[in-house]
Design a protein around this motif. Structure first.
Motif, mmCIF file in Angstrom:
data_model
loop_
_atom_site.group_PDB
_atom_site.id
_atom_site.type_symbol
_atom_site.label_atom_id
_atom_site.label_comp_id
_atom_site.label_asym_id
_atom_site.label_seq_id
_atom_site.Cartn_x
_atom_site.Cartn_y
_atom_site.Cartn_z
ATOM 1 N N MET A 1 4.809 -5.109 -7.405
ATOM 2 C CA MET A 1 6.178 -4.698 -7.364
ATOM 3 C C MET A 1 7.474 -5.785 -7.959
ATOM 4 O O MET A 1 7.135 -6.748 -7.806
ATOM 5 C CB MET A 1 6.759 -4.098 -5.874
ATOM 6 C CG MET A 1 6.091 -2.985 -5.319
ATOM 7 S SD MET A 1 6.600 -1.384 -6.339
ATOM 8 C CE MET A 1 8.343 -1.508 -6.154
ATOM 9 N N ASN A 2 8.503 -5.196 -8.469
ATOM 10 C CA ASN A 2 9.439 -6.022 -8.792
ATOM 11 C C ASN A 2 10.205 -6.724 -7.909
ATOM 12 O O ASN A 2 10.518 -5.897 -6.905
ATOM 13 C CB ASN A 2 10.324 -5.262 -9.711
ATOM 14 C CG ASN A 2 9.672 -4.341 -10.898
ATOM 15 O OD1 ASN A 2 8.899 -4.819 -11.402
ATOM 16 N ND2 ASN A 2 10.130 -3.129 -11.332
ATOM 17 N N GLU A 3 10.523 -7.994 -7.958
ATOM 18 C CA GLU A 3 11.342 -8.783 -7.105
ATOM 19 C C GLU A 3 12.564 -7.959 -7.195
ATOM 20 O O GLU A 3 13.054 -7.245 -8.194
ATOM 21 C CB GLU A 3 11.309 -10.145 -7.544
ATOM 22 C CG GLU A 3 11.855 -10.720 -8.834
ATOM 23 C CD GLU A 3 10.841 -10.466 -9.983
ATOM 24 O OE1 GLU A 3 11.068 -11.305 -11.063
ATOM 25 O OE2 GLU A 3 9.927 -9.492 -10.019
ATOM 26 N N MET A 4 13.436 -8.494 -6.271
ATOM 27 C CA MET A 4 14.998 -8.110 -6.361
ATOM 28 C C MET A 4 15.704 -8.732 -7.313
ATOM 29 O O MET A 4 15.372 -10.058 -7.578
ATOM 30 C CB MET A 4 15.579 -8.352 -4.651
ATOM 31 C CG MET A 4 15.047 -7.307 -3.751
ATOM 32 S SD MET A 4 15.689 -5.853 -3.751
ATOM 33 C CE MET A 4 17.356 -6.062 -3.477
ATOM 34 N N ILE A 5 16.725 -8.348 -7.866
ATOM 35 C CA ILE A 5 17.433 -8.726 -8.939
ATOM 36 C C ILE A 5 18.955 -8.814 -8.317
ATOM 37 O O ILE A 5 19.202 -7.950 -8.167
ATOM 38 C CB ILE A 5 17.421 -7.846 -10.364
ATOM 39 C CG1 ILE A 5 15.888 -8.120 -10.757
ATOM 40 C CG2 ILE A 5 18.283 -8.724 -11.355
ATOM 41 C CD1 ILE A 5 15.719 -7.469 -12.053
ATOM 42 N N LYS A 6 19.638 -9.939 -8.432
ATOM 43 C CA LYS A 6 20.782 -10.067 -7.984
ATOM 44 C C LYS A 6 21.827 -10.006 -8.811
ATOM 45 O O LYS A 6 22.693 -9.001 -9.155
ATOM 46 C CB LYS A 6 20.823 -11.250 -7.287
ATOM 47 C CG LYS A 6 20.102 -11.711 -5.848
ATOM 48 C CD LYS A 6 20.783 -12.431 -5.028
ATOM 49 C CE LYS A 6 19.999 -12.669 -3.646
ATOM 50 N NZ LYS A 6 18.916 -12.958 -3.723
ATOM 51 N N ASP A 7 21.720 -10.696 -10.123
ATOM 52 C CA ASP A 7 22.565 -10.577 -11.182
ATOM 53 C C ASP A 7 21.837 -10.357 -12.507
ATOM 54 O O ASP A 7 21.107 -11.076 -13.187
ATOM 55 C CB ASP A 7 23.299 -12.089 -11.584
ATOM 56 C CG ASP A 7 24.358 -12.066 -12.548
ATOM 57 O OD1 ASP A 7 24.286 -11.009 -13.172
ATOM 58 O OD2 ASP A 7 25.133 -13.143 -12.594
ATOM 59 N N VAL A 17 9.435 -6.937 -18.185
ATOM 60 C CA VAL A 17 8.894 -5.591 -18.124
ATOM 61 C C VAL A 17 8.981 -5.280 -17.047
ATOM 62 O O VAL A 17 8.601 -5.568 -15.854
ATOM 63 C CB VAL A 17 7.213 -5.922 -18.556
ATOM 64 C CG1 VAL A 17 6.720 -4.320 -18.489
ATOM 65 C CG2 VAL A 17 6.944 -6.588 -19.882
ATOM 66 N N THR A 18 9.529 -3.730 -17.018
ATOM 67 C CA THR A 18 9.745 -3.145 -15.705
ATOM 68 C C THR A 18 8.853 -1.801 -15.279
ATOM 69 O O THR A 18 8.986 -1.056 -14.494
ATOM 70 C CB THR A 18 11.336 -2.681 -15.536
ATOM 71 O OG1 THR A 18 11.648 -2.070 -16.766
ATOM 72 C CG2 THR A 18 12.306 -3.810 -15.276
ATOM 73 N N ILE A 19 7.683 -1.690 -16.142
ATOM 74 C CA ILE A 19 6.649 -0.717 -15.808
ATOM 75 C C ILE A 19 5.952 -0.867 -14.646
ATOM 76 O O ILE A 19 5.783 -2.247 -14.316
ATOM 77 C CB ILE A 19 5.770 -0.733 -17.040
ATOM 78 C CG1 ILE A 19 6.410 -0.629 -18.369
ATOM 79 C CG2 ILE A 19 4.610 0.273 -16.790
ATOM 80 C CD1 ILE A 19 5.479 -0.603 -19.476
ATOM 81 N N ASP A 20 5.839 0.089 -13.518
ATOM 82 C CA ASP A 20 5.276 -0.449 -12.408
ATOM 83 C C ASP A 20 3.639 -0.494 -12.829
ATOM 84 O O ASP A 20 3.040 0.213 -13.614
ATOM 85 C CB ASP A 20 5.230 0.875 -11.585
ATOM 86 C CG ASP A 20 6.711 0.885 -11.017
ATOM 87 O OD1 ASP A 20 7.307 -0.213 -10.763
ATOM 88 O OD2 ASP A 20 7.265 1.852 -10.885
ATOM 89 N N CYS A 40 9.121 -0.600 -22.982
ATOM 90 C CA CYS A 40 8.487 -1.150 -21.655
ATOM 91 C C CYS A 40 9.176 -1.302 -20.385
ATOM 92 O O CYS A 40 9.317 -2.128 -19.630
ATOM 93 C CB CYS A 40 7.915 -2.607 -21.891
ATOM 94 S SG CYS A 40 6.586 -2.685 -23.184
ATOM 95 N N LEU A 41 9.946 -0.033 -19.977
ATOM 96 C CA LEU A 41 10.933 -0.136 -18.914
ATOM 97 C C LEU A 41 10.517 0.543 -17.736
ATOM 98 O O LEU A 41 10.614 0.465 -16.791
ATOM 99 C CB LEU A 41 12.110 0.999 -19.425
ATOM 100 C CG LEU A 41 12.953 0.417 -20.619
ATOM 101 C CD1 LEU A 41 13.941 1.180 -21.063
ATOM 102 C CD2 LEU A 41 13.536 -0.982 -20.493
ATOM 103 N N GLY A 42 9.285 1.428 -17.953
ATOM 104 C CA GLY A 42 9.067 2.358 -16.874
ATOM 105 C C GLY A 42 10.065 3.328 -16.633
ATOM 106 O O GLY A 42 11.001 3.613 -17.203
ATOM 107 N N ARG A 43 9.363 4.231 -15.639
ATOM 108 C CA ARG A 43 10.419 5.419 -15.325
ATOM 109 C C ARG A 43 10.301 5.554 -13.617
ATOM 110 O O ARG A 43 9.383 5.366 -12.991
ATOM 111 C CB ARG A 43 10.247 6.496 -16.019
ATOM 112 C CG ARG A 43 8.595 7.096 -16.110
ATOM 113 C CD ARG A 43 8.239 8.150 -17.194
ATOM 114 N NE ARG A 43 7.062 8.368 -16.875
ATOM 115 C CZ ARG A 43 6.451 9.059 -16.245
ATOM 116 N NH1 ARG A 43 7.214 9.879 -15.367
ATOM 117 N NH2 ARG A 43 5.182 9.275 -16.145
ATOM 118 N N ALA A 44 11.400 6.462 -13.405
ATOM 119 C CA ALA A 44 11.418 7.044 -11.880
ATOM 120 C C ALA A 44 11.366 8.610 -11.996
ATOM 121 O O ALA A 44 12.256 9.046 -12.471
ATOM 122 C CB ALA A 44 12.544 6.379 -11.124
#
Lengths: 255, 461
Positions: A1-7, A17-20, A40-44
């Motif tokens: 899973m992606n970690e939290m992004i603050k800024d 890369v945000t693909i799961d 390579c973004l992935g999708r919801a």
């Protein structure tokens, strides 16, 4: 899973890369490095992820802000630029009236004639254009390299001029006013979604309002991630030599 | 026009290729010169390298072979602009290598590499076999083993670049067998391994298929172990020449060199007669490798070039084009065999150049090139600092030669030049990657860029 992004603005999206659960993350990174496109973004479901949308909006925000940004005058002051302004009175008018961003009042032209070196080999101009951020980011690096190179080649250099609310064609009027051989104009490019720091350099031999746009030779994409500003400066010195030798510029000059 | 001449332990080959350099950038950008096409015009026959004795090349005969290939190709010596002659494998370690280069220097143009260490040979063979392209194509680490008569040259590629190179004493001609099936030569380099395997492979004895096969199977296992990054037996580690491999795992495996011809074929071996086709163990080694990878077929990639991989690598992949915005002095070029002093990257530029003067002094009268990566987009201040350090280390009448990886050579070169006395010559090129211990040749300019050949001559640690 992606970690939290603050800024979102501090993340390097050339590598993220945000693909799961990607099958081959390394390959995705390699693909991403070859392009500015958002891949390579992935999708919801059938839409993009929130993170992707936020990044897109953030980049768009940077571009919008760049248009309305102002050049940090301490930079041009430190480099000894002579400051002038076109007929434009404020940013809003600058956007709405491109024609006014190309001309000076008679007083301004007289001021240039009275205060700047006449008939130099090379006249350097900087103007905000559509992204003052580009000037803020690059001018302090490109200008001294340019001066060093031109001085070493023995060219006379005019008083550098900073034009507020300026467009490319201001170089013609200035060149006519002070009778420069070669005029170089450094201008912020219309910002895109990739960077707001990209600068172009237009140059012309005996730049004139009577000549067509094709009189200009250009180097674009000058910024940290494109052509490094110092390297562009060194290349400009070479081009000045060519322009002076050939006594022409733009499409007439086949380089 | 580029020439590649490969003189190996077993075979000698020549190829000619045409290399096209073009501006790939649009007219609003700074030109970007790149090699856009490499076309092989002529591939010679594969000749046996003429030897007087096991360690001496028959010079006049070698010269005659090369001469006849130029004639057959219809190519004049003066058409050759660049390329490489390389002496490889066991032959390179022979005392008359220099002689060979002397008699052949007429055949090459102004700008030709003369010698090769095993690492450079590995790299060239890998490029020639197509391993660099394959690493991009499969997005995988690709190892290429070029198995020749005397040595095997390995190179691992990732993203089109070499990430490791090494050489081993494994080859098709390390054991030779005569028509009657009697062993007539066993290289001393593999005798420890033969003892370890408890095999009876001795000159004068009749060769037994199982015995030789035990040896070639052992060789094949080493290739599996290297590519899978598994532990290698101590006796096998001794086969590495100079230094071992880095232990990187490669997803795809490729074989080139003469032995590879038997890996990618369906040549079956049933008796000693099938083995002794060329009077050596090459066919059997190929067979062993094919069998060991049978379960692992998907990892095996066929090489684009097999027996010709090294010569094609030498002829068309040895050249790299510099960046387009560089500074050079045409009168100084070509420069040959310039040793490289690579600076350790450091944020603190002053620190980076510490002690460089001492290192330069060690080379005495030989001009050296300073090389470093440098920042991606250096500020004016950084350029000034780097230039100052470089200018301070300039030696007397020597030209100042600087090689950087990132794109700022013109700015740096110009600034260095302004700091030095008129008359000191400066060459500053970018987008070329070199390492400590490398040597570089810089050729005459083509359309404002310079061709370079980076030579890795010394065994790397």
């Amino acid at each position: 899973m992606n970690e939290m992004i603050k800024d979102i603005s501090v993340v390097d999206y050339y590598e993220r890369v945000t693909i799961d659960n990607p099958r081959d993350t390394e390959s995705c990174i390699r693909l991403k490095k070859t392009t500015n496109a958002r891949i390579c973004l992935g999708r919801a479901g059938d839409r993009c992820k929130t993170e992707t949308l936020l990044k897109f909006r953030a980049d768009h925000g940077v571009a919008m802000d760049a248009v309305w940004s102002e050049v940090d005058e301490t930079i041009v002051d430190q480099l000894g630029f002579f400051k002038v302004q076109t007929l434009v009175e404020d940013k809003e008018q600058y956007i709405k009236r491109p024609d006014l961003g190309r001309v000076f009042s008679q007083e301004t032209l007289d001021g240039i004639k009275g205060n700047c070196i006449e008939s130099p080999d090379v006249q350097i101009i900087a103007t905000d254009g559509l992204s003052a951020c580009a000037i803020n980011a690059n001018l302090a690096d490109i200008y001294p390299i340019l001066i060093d190179g031109l001085t070493a080649k023995g060219y006379t250099i005019g008083t550098p001029i900073f034009v507020k609310y300026g467009r490319v064609a201001t170089m013609d009027q200035i060149s006519e006013a002070i009778q420069a051989k070669v005029t170089i104009l450094l201008v912020g490019e219309r910002p895109g979604l990739a960077t707001d720091e990209s600068m172009s350099s237009y140059m012309a031999y005996e730049s004139s309002t009577l000549k067509p746009e094709s009189q200009r030779t250009v180097i674009s994409n000058i910024h940290r991630k494109g052509v490094p500003p110092v390297e562009a400066g060194a290349q400009l010195v070479n081009l000045v030599e060519v322009l002076i030798r050939e006594k022409k510029s733009g499409v007439e000059l086949k380089i | 026009m580029s020439v590649g001449i490969d003189i190996g332990t077993t075979t000698t080959q020549v190829i000619f290729s045409r290399i096209k350099v073009e501006n790939t950038a649009t007219s609003f950008l700074i030109p970007e010169m790149k090699i856009t096409d490499k076309k092989i015009l002529y591939k010679s026959e594969i000749h046996f390298t003429p030897l007087l004795a096991r360690d001496k090349i028959h010079l006049p005969e070698l010269k005659a072979i090369i001469e006849s290939e130029y004639d057959k190709a219809g190519i004049q010596k003066d058409e050759i602009v660049t390329g490489a002659i390389i002496i490889t494998g066991e032959t390179a370690r022979k005392n008359n290598a220099e002689e060979v280069l002397r008699i052949l220097s007429d055949f090459a143009g102004d700008f030709v590499v003369a010698t090769a260490g095993p690492d450079l040979e590995s790299i060239l063979a890998g490029y020639g076999a197509g391993a660099a392209e394959a690493s991009n194509h499969f997005t995988a680490r690709v190892v290429n083993f070029d198995i020749g008569g005397g040595t095997t040259n390995g190179a691992i590629f990732w993203e089109g670049e070499v990430i490791d190179s090494f050489a081993l004493d494994i080859g098709g001609r390390l054991i030779q067998i005569d028509q009657q099936g009697v062993i007539c030569y066993v290289s001393e380099k593999i005798t420890p391994l033969i003892h370890y395997l408890q095999l009876e492979l001795v000159v004068g004895l009749k060769a037994k298929l199982e015995e030789i096969k035990a040896l070639t199977d052992a060789f094949a296992k080493i290739f599996v172990q290297i590519s899978s990054s598994e532990d290698i037996e101590e006796e096998a580690v001794k086969l590495f020449i100079g230094h071992s491999h880095k232990g990187l795992k490669a997803e795809k495996i490729m074989f080139s060199g003469g032995v590879a011809e038997f890996i990618y074929s369906d040549y079956e071996i049933g008796s000693m007669k099938d083995v002794t086709l060329f009077g050596d163990i090459g066919p059997l080694l190929g067979y062993s490798i094919r069998k060991i990878f049978e379960k692992d077929q998907h990892r095996l990639v066929e090489a684009r070039e097999k027996i010709r991989a090294t010569v094609i690598g030498a002829g068309s992949h040895s050249i790299k084009i510099s960046g387009s915005t560089i500074l050079f002095d045409e009168d100084l070029l070509p420069l040959k065999n310039i040793p490289i002093i690579k600076l350790a990257e450091n944020e603190d530029i002053e620190h980076m150049f510490n002690g460089i003067g001492e290192k330069i002094k060690r080379y005495g009268d030989i001009p050296v090139a300073l090389a470093f990566k440098g920042p991606k987009s250096p500020s004016y201040g950084q350029i000034k600092e780097m230039a100052k350090a470089i200018a301070a280390n300039a030696v007397g009448s020597h030209p100042v030669i600087v090689i950087v990886e990132n794109d700022f050579a013109k700015a740096l070169g110009q600034t260095v030049m302004n700091m030095l006395n008129a008359g000191t010559r400066v060459i500053c090129i970018d987008q070329i990657k070199v390492d400590n211990g490398d040597y570089i040749d810089i050729g005459k300019s083509i359309a404002n860029v310079v061709p370079t050949i980076v030579k890795t001559l010394i065994f790397k640690q």
